[in-house]
Scaffold this motif. Structure first.
Motif, short mmCIF file in Angstrom:
data_model
loop_
_atom_site.label_atom_id
_atom_site.label_comp_id
_atom_site.label_asym_id
_atom_site.label_seq_id
_atom_site.Cartn_x
_atom_site.Cartn_y
_atom_site.Cartn_z
N CYS A 87 0.86 -1.19 0.00
CA CYS A 87 0.00 0.00 0.00
C CYS A 87 0.90 1.25 0.00
CB CYS A 87 -0.93 0.02 1.22
SG CYS A 87 -2.24 -1.22 1.13
N ARG B 203 -9.58 -3.68 3.43
CA ARG B 203 -9.83 -2.48 4.24
C ARG B 203 -9.79 -2.80 5.71
NH1 ARG B 203 -14.54 1.76 2.78
NH2 ARG B 203 -13.73 2.29 0.72
N GLY C 10 -6.26 -2.20 6.68
CA GLY C 10 -6.56 -0.84 7.16
C GLY C 10 -6.21 -0.71 8.64
N GLU D 72 -3.34 1.76 10.17
CA GLU D 72 -3.71 2.66 11.26
C GLU D 72 -2.77 2.48 12.46
OE1 GLU D 72 -6.93 4.57 11.25
OE2 GLU D 72 -5.76 5.56 12.84
N LEU E 242 -3.09 4.53 4.19
CA LEU E 242 -4.44 4.12 4.57
C LEU E 242 -5.46 4.83 3.69
CD1 LEU E 242 -6.48 2.69 6.37
CD2 LEU E 242 -6.22 4.52 8.07
N LEU F 97 -5.48 3.11 0.46
CA LEU F 97 -6.20 1.83 0.57
C LEU F 97 -7.71 2.04 0.52
CD1 LEU F 97 -6.28 -1.29 1.26
CD2 LEU F 97 -6.42 -0.59 3.66
N LEU F 98 -8.18 3.02 1.29
CA LEU F 98 -9.63 3.25 1.35
C LEU F 98 -10.17 3.62 -0.02
CD1 LEU F 98 -9.89 5.12 4.79
CD2 LEU F 98 -10.44 2.72 4.26
#
Lengths: 623, 623
Positions: free
Chosen positions: A342, A593, A597, A601, A609, A612-613
């Motif tokens: 990512c 996610r 995710g 985080e 992040l 990724l979202l």
């Protein structure tokens, strides 16, 4: 890539082929296989004899040198590379093409009557010796073992055999102690009425003793053999590695142990004489278990009547079925790997438009992000970082001569992975940093459909992986497309990224049935020569499947993706997906996610992040 | 079915196993394979030696009798039948189950040291001899050829070997003359540098000479061998069949011919001595081509260094690819066959509710309707006419003891076919004459989805049939269901209903790649023990496929159904079909209407035509 000039080397080799210092009788041909004495896929520099003599350094190839000819057999992955790397002394033999002779047939066609064909008996697997020897004998020639490796005699600056420190793995990584593995192995031996088992493959030695090494790049193994008896354990290994207190403690070398768990440490080079001694001392019906791919030298140490040969050893099969601790480790490793990717893709998205990111830069950046993750050890194979036409070279590795700059106009294919102390990863993603063409999206979507067809397949317990291969191709076939490689391979647990005995391929090699706990890759592709390459690869875990019915109580299996890296939705032509496929993509991205995710985080990687979202937004067929 | 009492027979066999009149040395075990001297699947009554000694008369099985034991190996299709037909002298060895020993391993486990294991060298294929002999030898035993068949010595009322008249096929049936077939064969021989070819399979002799016979039920073949040299043709055949003027004319036996096309006719029994003479007269490098499945006796007639063995002969491969005349013949045969089945199903629909139609009556009625069609010769295999639980017995054949009455409450499965002079048919339909349950419809629909997945598959030229097998199972697998047989077999052109070298199976036997002109069956199924059986079988022709792209110019293939018999829409749960599958069904039925409808009209079969029209109404997913 300019070819290696081999005229002088071949002259020297042809001289030693006749030199009584090295050969009992002159040999009219000398075979230089790819492998090492353990039939490893990845080999140490000192074992790259075929590359030394020919210049061709692909992972698969066999050289044969006669008084007149020098010929190289390799497969479709390497036709181009071999042609580039070898000079005109060499004839390229393209395996898999109709008119290409086998090595044996070619030898028969070029050799004078009654020739001797030499080979290092430690390098050639016994099954291959047998096949070759039979054909040569029936044509009046002889395959003969040449004790001294003839390449080594002319390789003046041959590197030393590596002998690096060992890593010990405790139960929190392996789930099972080496003692319990020995107990299980002995019970398999008892089942088959076998008194001895010879461990010849490097990853099998490593797995059995819960040790890892770094003698070979990418594969965390070390040079060693073992002979396991019903009451004895002999480990053949060199160097002062056994002086390391952690290793001594791990193997309990200084403890008072029941004699059947006492490990006798012996020099690596003494395996042959020790095995010969075992062979000489056998009582009737005492069999010795070896892989049928073990070297001819070791196989011959046991009189024929006492050999018990199988294509897969009990260790190979046990090693393939990961236990709960190993599976959890693999999950952790894949989450960390996803974090690194990512980061990488987020970075590439910003940097590629600037025109400064080459294939090598991108590969290095991927390694940098991976090395930031906990328990990172090394890469699990040479990163395939390829853009545009380079992507169509299936086993491409960027070198300065071919290094291409990533751009917003070309497809980028990254096939990479790492060794973490808790697991091995191998993931391929195909991205476009600009606007993909309709044709590129179409091809990508067929590959994705194939990937999903395998990943979501439900199949009965006991099914062999090769029965799933066509699922990966069906969408491509419908449009007249295909790819010329297998669909998946077994993946080790902090071990070799390619391992047996299972896989998914149209080649009906003797694969063992899939069972819950096995881990394989799912990697269909499509390659357009001179234009682009597409591959979508996840590592997947075989798990039990819930089904509506249960025919003959056999139970069913399916796959769970361990790889959790977004699949670029920009590349998908959603109109070509079925509703089921669309749901698969969205569910996969939901899981990315949720799981990755959370880790992004936790690691405070907020920009990645956000990437990724955005990349895991659901797609809809109505688009 | 009550078991055959074999106590006395086994006693007699054990006596001749020690009788110096028949064996040079006593044999401690005697193997009775299924086959005849031509390794035929269907055999003449005089060759049913395994059935004679054991009572078990399924199509596949091997009996082994030792001084203490009598054991029968057979596969999953026949576990029930074998258990019913054999008495307690016999042990059933269930092949395919994990714990079942191989014949060799079992022999090793039961025989006293240094035993002799006898077998008729004409009945055992050379490849099987080799495998078995190796294992036995390594355990200190010997496999020995016993010239006189020991079963024949105790089979006092053994029927005579049949010797029925021959049928000659002219170009309008075969498309190619036997002379041209010989020319093509010799060119294949020249390509492989082979001087002689030995034709041992009965269907290969029949195909090569464009002759048919009726020595074996269902297979239009005759007992014969041939030896083809580059300049000679020897045909080994018995009886006064060669006196038939039509045959003499067809083979040009009385014409002045170039010597290389002159057929020398010799007695059937002289093949061994003639082949031994060929073997003795070979110059160095003169090879003799044989199937590796030819009998051990014939293979041994050629010194090892002169043998050229292949799994498939050039005739087997040429025969599989049907030419335009054969394909047209197959089409005609399938239209006639469809007419017969429309009549049958229309009749059944009226008669079944009366409760008077048994499985045997239905089978006889099917034969009656078929025999009304032009060029009908005989059935192509024993009709599987089965209702309710009998349908779950995959290779069921109704006999008075099991004969069940068709009813409106049970599924009826009919797997049947015929030999017409222009082609061979093999079709399975599963019908319900009342109201099927939701579960029955669900299972039927999965099977149909599998049938369509194969039939509509597009795949690259050069694909082997086994790569398509999983397509047929995928819908069943998704729900945890499966079937324990292959999906398809090659079909001959007015020849054996099962023929090599292609097929569709999860078993990765050495199948040859599919190519346009090959004809195979597509027959997935589902069987619920004790309840019902479902199978949907069409014979399909491999044809080139039009695709959007053409990867590496390989070209693509697909299938065209030759069978044109309605698939009962009442059994379909349309909601489980995709739109594509729904369209396939409607298009298939449109073609049945058009083609078979026209023929029903032409034959004035108006009631059957009305049945066809009703049964081929389109289905819609909205239903």
């Amino acid at each position: 890539m300019s070819p290696k000039i081999t005229t002088e080397l071949l002259k020297q080799l042809r001289q030693v082929m006749k030199n009584p210092r090295f050969v009992q009788e002159p040999v009219q041909a000398y075979i230089v296989p790819s492998g090492d004495a353990h039939q490893s896929e990845y080999i140490a520099p000192c074992d790259c004899r075929r590359a030394f003599i020919s210049g061709f350094d692909g992972s698969a190839g066999t050289a044969i040198v006669t008084e007149q000819h020098a010929a190289m057999w390799t497969d479709g992955r390497y036709f181009l590379q071999a042609a580039h790397q070898m000079d005109s002394n060499w004839t390229l033999m393209k395996m898999g093409l109709k008119d290409t002779p086998t090595q044996e047939d070619w030898l028969v066609s070029v050799l004078p009557e009654g020739s001797k064909v030499g080979v290092d008996p430690f390098i050639i697997p016994a099954d291959q010796w047998k096949r070759m020897s039979k054909v040569l004998r029936s044509a009046g020639h002889d395959l003969v073992p040449v004790k001294e490796n003839l390449i080594d005699t002319i390789w003046t600056d041959c590197p030393q055999r590596p002998c690096k420190p060992l890593i010990t793995l405790d139960l929190s990584y392996t789930g099972v102690s080496w003692r319990d593995k020995i107990v299980a192995l002995r019970s398999k031996m008892a089942e088959r009425k076998v008194m001895w088992f010879v461990v010849t493959a490097l990853d099998e030695v490593a797995w059995l003793f819960n040790l890892r090494g770094s003698d070979v790049e990418y594969n965390p193994v070390f040079f060693a053999y073992a002979i396991i008896g019903m009451n004895t354990i002999r480990l053949f290994i060199d160097g002062d590695r056994m002086m390391d207190p952690a290793v001594r403690e791990h193997l309990q070398l200084d403890s008072t142990l029941e004699p059947e768990f006492k490990i006798q440490v012996m020099p690596y080079g003494s395996i042959l004489s020790e095995l010969q001694a075992v062979g000489a001392g056998l009582s009737p019906k005492e069999k010795v278990w070896l892989s049928d791919k073990a070297s001819y030298a070791l196989t011959e140490a046991i009189p024929k009547a006492y050999r018990y040969l199988t294509p897969y050893t009990p260790i190979c099969i046990a090693k393939a079925v990961k236990n709960a601790v190993e599976t959890e480790g693999m999950r952790r490793a894949h989450i960390k790997d996803a974090v690194a990717l990512c980061e990488l893709f987020n970075w590439l998205e910003k940097e590629v438009p600037k025109g400064t990111v080459t294939e090598i830069v991108a590969a290095d950046k991927a390694e940098e992000f991976r090395s930031q993750q906990k328990d990172f050890v090394e890469l699990s194979f040479a990163t395939i970082s390829s853009t545009g036409p380079n992507g169509a070279i299936i086993h491409y590795k960027p070198v300065p001569e071919t290094n291409r700059t990533l751009s917003v106009n070309e497809i980028y294919l990254l096939d990479s992975g790492a060794q973490y102390k808790d697991g091995t990863t191998d993931v391929t993603r195909t991205m476009h940093f600009g606007t993909p063409s309709a044709y590129e999206k179409e091809c990508f979507t067929y590959v994705l459909k194939g990937h999903i067809a395998v990943s979501a397949a439900i199949f009965p317990n006991g099914t062999k992986g090769h029965l799933l291969d066509s699922f990966a191709r069906s969408a491509l076939w419908d449009c007249g497309l295909d790819y010329l490689h297998g669909t998946g391979h077994g993946v080790g647990s902090f071990l070799n990224v390619h391992e047996g005995p299972c896989g998914i391929s149209y080649k009906t090699f003797a694969d063992e049935p899939l069972e819950a706990g096995m881990i394989v890759s799912d990697e269909p592709g499509y390659y357009e020569d001179g234009s682009f390459g597409i591959r979508i690869e996840n590592v997947v875990l075989v798990i039990p499947a819930e089904t509506k019915y249960n025919f003959k109580n056999r139970g069913s299996l399916t796959f769970e993706p361990l790889t959790l890296v977004p699949i670029q939705t920009k590349m998908i032509d959603v109109s070509l997906l079925t509703e089921k496929e669309c749901n698969w993509v969205n569910e996969y991205h939901r899981k990315c996610r949720e799981v990755v995710g959370a880790e992004l985080e936790r690691q405070g990687r907020h920009e990645a992040l956000r990437w990724l979202l955005r990349e895991t937004e659901p797609v809809a067929r109505g688009q």
